[in-house]
Design a protein around this motif. Structure first.
Motif, PDB file in Angstrom:
ATOM      1  N   ASP A  12       0.835  -1.207   0.000  1.00  0.00           N
ATOM      2  CA  ASP A  12       0.000   0.000   0.000  1.00  0.00           C
ATOM      3  C   ASP A  12       0.870   1.259   0.000  1.00  0.00           C
ATOM      4  OD1 ASP A  12      -2.255  -1.595   0.012  1.00  0.00           O
ATOM      5  OD2 ASP A  12      -2.678  -1.300   2.153  1.00  0.00           O
ATOM      6  N   ILE A  13       1.950   1.226   0.769  1.00  0.00           N
ATOM      7  CA  ILE A  13       2.864   2.372   0.796  1.00  0.00           C
ATOM      8  C   ILE A  13       3.526   2.541  -0.570  1.00  0.00           C
ATOM      9  CG2 ILE A  13       5.050   3.217   1.758  1.00  0.00           C
ATOM     10  CD1 ILE A  13       4.119   2.032   4.469  1.00  0.00           C
ATOM     11  N   ILE A  14       3.962   1.440  -1.169  1.00  0.00           N
ATOM     12  CA  ILE A  14       4.575   1.526  -2.501  1.00  0.00           C
ATOM     13  C   ILE A  14       3.573   2.088  -3.502  1.00  0.00           C
ATOM     14  CG2 ILE A  14       5.543   0.200  -4.422  1.00  0.00           C
ATOM     15  CD1 ILE A  14       6.735  -1.714  -2.281  1.00  0.00           C
ATOM     16  N   ALA A  15       2.317   1.671  -3.411  1.00  0.00           N
ATOM     17  CA  ALA A  15       1.278   2.179  -4.324  1.00  0.00           C
ATOM     18  C   ALA A  15       1.110   3.686  -4.169  1.00  0.00           C
ATOM     19  CB  ALA A  15      -0.040   1.459  -4.065  1.00  0.00           C
ATOM     20  N   GLU A  16       1.289   4.202  -2.947  1.00  0.00           N
ATOM     21  CA  GLU A  16       1.165   5.638  -2.715  1.00  0.00           C
ATOM     22  C   GLU A  16       2.337   6.408  -3.328  1.00  0.00           C
ATOM     23  OE1 GLU A  16       0.701   6.587   1.415  1.00  0.00           O
ATOM     24  OE2 GLU A  16      -0.788   5.003   1.687  1.00  0.00           O
ATOM     25  N   ILE A  17       3.554   5.869  -3.177  1.00  0.00           N
ATOM     26  CA  ILE A  17       4.730   6.622  -3.623  1.00  0.00           C
ATOM     27  C   ILE A  17       5.089   6.360  -5.079  1.00  0.00           C
ATOM     28  CG2 ILE A  17       5.689   6.799  -1.301  1.00  0.00           C
ATOM     29  CD1 ILE A  17       7.678   4.606  -2.111  1.00  0.00           C
ATOM     30  N   ALA A  18       4.610   5.240  -5.629  1.00  0.00           N
ATOM     31  CA  ALA A  18       4.882   4.904  -7.031  1.00  0.00           C
ATOM     32  C   ALA A  18       3.589   4.407  -7.667  1.00  0.00           C
ATOM     33  CB  ALA A  18       5.982   3.849  -7.114  1.00  0.00           C
ATOM     34  N   PRO A  19       2.631   5.306  -7.875  1.00  0.00           N
ATOM     35  CA  PRO A  19       1.303   4.887  -8.336  1.00  0.00           C
ATOM     36  C   PRO A  19       1.284   4.235  -9.718  1.00  0.00           C
ATOM     37  CG  PRO A  19       1.489   7.278  -8.328  1.00  0.00           C
ATOM     38  CD  PRO A  19       2.722   6.751  -7.677  1.00  0.00           C
ATOM     39  N   ASP A  20       2.317   4.414 -10.508  1.00  0.00           N
ATOM     40  CA  ASP A  20       2.345   3.815 -11.843  1.00  0.00           C
ATOM     41  C   ASP A  20       2.838   2.375 -11.840  1.00  0.00           C
ATOM     42  OD1 ASP A  20       1.421   6.189 -12.861  1.00  0.00           O
ATOM     43  OD2 ASP A  20       3.420   6.945 -13.345  1.00  0.00           O
ATOM     44  N   GLU A  21       3.346   1.897 -10.709  1.00  0.00           N
ATOM     45  CA  GLU A  21       3.858   0.530 -10.632  1.00  0.00           C
ATOM     46  C   GLU A  21       2.708  -0.468 -10.592  1.00  0.00           C
ATOM     47  OE1 GLU A  21       6.884  -0.752 -10.806  1.00  0.00           O
ATOM     48  OE2 GLU A  21       7.895   1.179 -10.930  1.00  0.00           O
ATOM     49  N   ASP A  22       2.866  -1.579 -11.330  1.00  0.00           N
ATOM     50  CA  ASP A  22       1.902  -2.674 -11.276  1.00  0.00           C
ATOM     51  C   ASP A  22       2.345  -3.615 -10.159  1.00  0.00           C
ATOM     52  OD1 ASP A  22       0.122  -4.730 -11.638  1.00  0.00           O
ATOM     53  OD2 ASP A  22       0.884  -5.335 -13.604  1.00  0.00           O
ATOM     54  N   ASP A  29       9.654 -13.159  -2.446  1.00  0.00           N
ATOM     55  CA  ASP A  29      11.023 -13.542  -2.100  1.00  0.00           C
ATOM     56  C   ASP A  29      12.093 -12.882  -2.971  1.00  0.00           C
ATOM     57  OD1 ASP A  29      10.090 -14.955  -4.288  1.00  0.00           O
ATOM     58  OD2 ASP A  29      11.302 -16.720  -3.862  1.00  0.00           O
ATOM     59  N   ILE A  30      11.690 -11.981  -3.869  1.00  0.00           N
ATOM     60  CA  ILE A  30      12.632 -11.306  -4.762  1.00  0.00           C
ATOM     61  C   ILE A  30      12.737  -9.842  -4.331  1.00  0.00           C
ATOM     62  CG2 ILE A  30      13.095 -10.636  -7.154  1.00  0.00           C
ATOM     63  CD1 ILE A  30      11.521 -13.115  -8.016  1.00  0.00           C
ATOM     64  N   ARG A  31      13.962  -9.303  -4.381  1.00  0.00           N
ATOM     65  CA  ARG A  31      14.174  -7.912  -3.982  1.00  0.00           C
ATOM     66  C   ARG A  31      13.191  -6.992  -4.709  1.00  0.00           C
ATOM     67  NH1 ARG A  31      19.348  -5.736  -5.460  1.00  0.00           N
ATOM     68  NH2 ARG A  31      18.831  -4.044  -4.039  1.00  0.00           N
ATOM     69  N   LEU A  32      12.584  -6.097  -3.956  1.00  0.00           N
ATOM     70  CA  LEU A  32      11.618  -5.167  -4.525  1.00  0.00           C
ATOM     71  C   LEU A  32      12.255  -4.314  -5.617  1.00  0.00           C
ATOM     72  CD1 LEU A  32       9.858  -4.109  -1.218  1.00  0.00           C
ATOM     73  CD2 LEU A  32       8.842  -5.437  -3.077  1.00  0.00           C
ATOM     74  N   ARG A  33      13.483  -3.880  -5.395  1.00  0.00           N
ATOM     75  CA  ARG A  33      14.143  -3.018  -6.389  1.00  0.00           C
ATOM     76  C   ARG A  33      14.469  -3.779  -7.667  1.00  0.00           C
ATOM     77  NH1 ARG A  33      18.191   1.155  -3.578  1.00  0.00           N
ATOM     78  NH2 ARG A  33      18.242   1.880  -5.716  1.00  0.00           N
ATOM     79  N   ASP A  34      14.534  -5.105  -7.606  1.00  0.00           N
ATOM     80  CA  ASP A  34      14.746  -5.903  -8.817  1.00  0.00           C
ATOM     81  C   ASP A  34      13.444  -6.081  -9.601  1.00  0.00           C
ATOM     82  OD1 ASP A  34      17.405  -6.181  -8.154  1.00  0.00           O
ATOM     83  OD2 ASP A  34      17.184  -8.204  -7.331  1.00  0.00           O
ATOM     84  N   GLN A  35      12.326  -5.927  -8.935  1.00  0.00           N
ATOM     85  CA  GLN A  35      11.027  -6.138  -9.578  1.00  0.00           C
ATOM     86  C   GLN A  35      10.348  -4.842 -10.002  1.00  0.00           C
ATOM     87  OE1 GLN A  35       8.434  -9.239  -7.665  1.00  0.00           O
ATOM     88  NE2 GLN A  35       9.782  -8.773  -5.930  1.00  0.00           N
ATOM     89  N   LEU A  36      10.615  -3.786  -9.268  1.00  0.00           N
ATOM     90  CA  LEU A  36       9.918  -2.520  -9.483  1.00  0.00           C
ATOM     91  C   LEU A  36      10.920  -1.428  -9.802  1.00  0.00           C
ATOM     92  CD1 LEU A  36       7.625  -2.808  -6.341  1.00  0.00           C
ATOM     93  CD2 LEU A  36       6.982  -3.342  -8.694  1.00  0.00           C
TER      94      LEU A  36
END
Length: 86
Positions: A12-22, A29-36
Motif C-alpha cells: 500500500d505504501i509503494i502504491a502511494e509513492i509509485a502509483p504507476d507501478e503494477d 522472495d525477490i528484492r523489490l528493487r529488482d522487480q519494481l
C-alpha cells in the motif's frame, strides 16, 4: 497482525509513492528493487511512510531488512506487534 497484513501495508505504501507501478505480480522472495522501478529516494519514502503512518522507525543500518516483501514481513511484524502492545 500477521505477515500477510505487513506485506499488504508495504504494498500500500509503494502504491502511494509509485502509483504507476503494477503491484499485482510482485514476488515475496525477490528484492523489490529488482522487480519494481524504485530508486533510493522511493526506498527512503517507504521508510518515512512507515514512520509517519505506523510509528515504526527503521534505522539506516537496518534498511537491508526491507529488500523483499518476505524480509519486510519478518523484520516489521515484531515492530507492529510491539507497537500494538504499547
Amino acid at each position: 497482525m500477521d505477515k500477510d497484513k505487513v506485506k499488504q501495508i508495504v504494498l500500500d505504501i509503494i502504491a502511494e509513492i509509485a502509483p504507476d507501478e503494477d503491484l499485482n505480480d510482485v514476488k515475496s522472495d525477490i528484492r523489490l528493487r529488482d522487480q519494481l522501478d524504485l530508486d533510493s529516494m522511493d526506498f527512503l519514502d517507504i521508510v518515512m511512510e512507515l514512520r509517519k503512518q505506523h510509528g515504526i522507525d527503521v534505522p539506516e543500518p537496518e534498511y537491508r531488512e526491507l529488500e523483499s516483501l518476505d524480509s519486510c514481513a519478518n523484520y516489521l511484524l515484531p515492530k507492529f506487534e510491539a507497537g500494538a502492545a504499547a
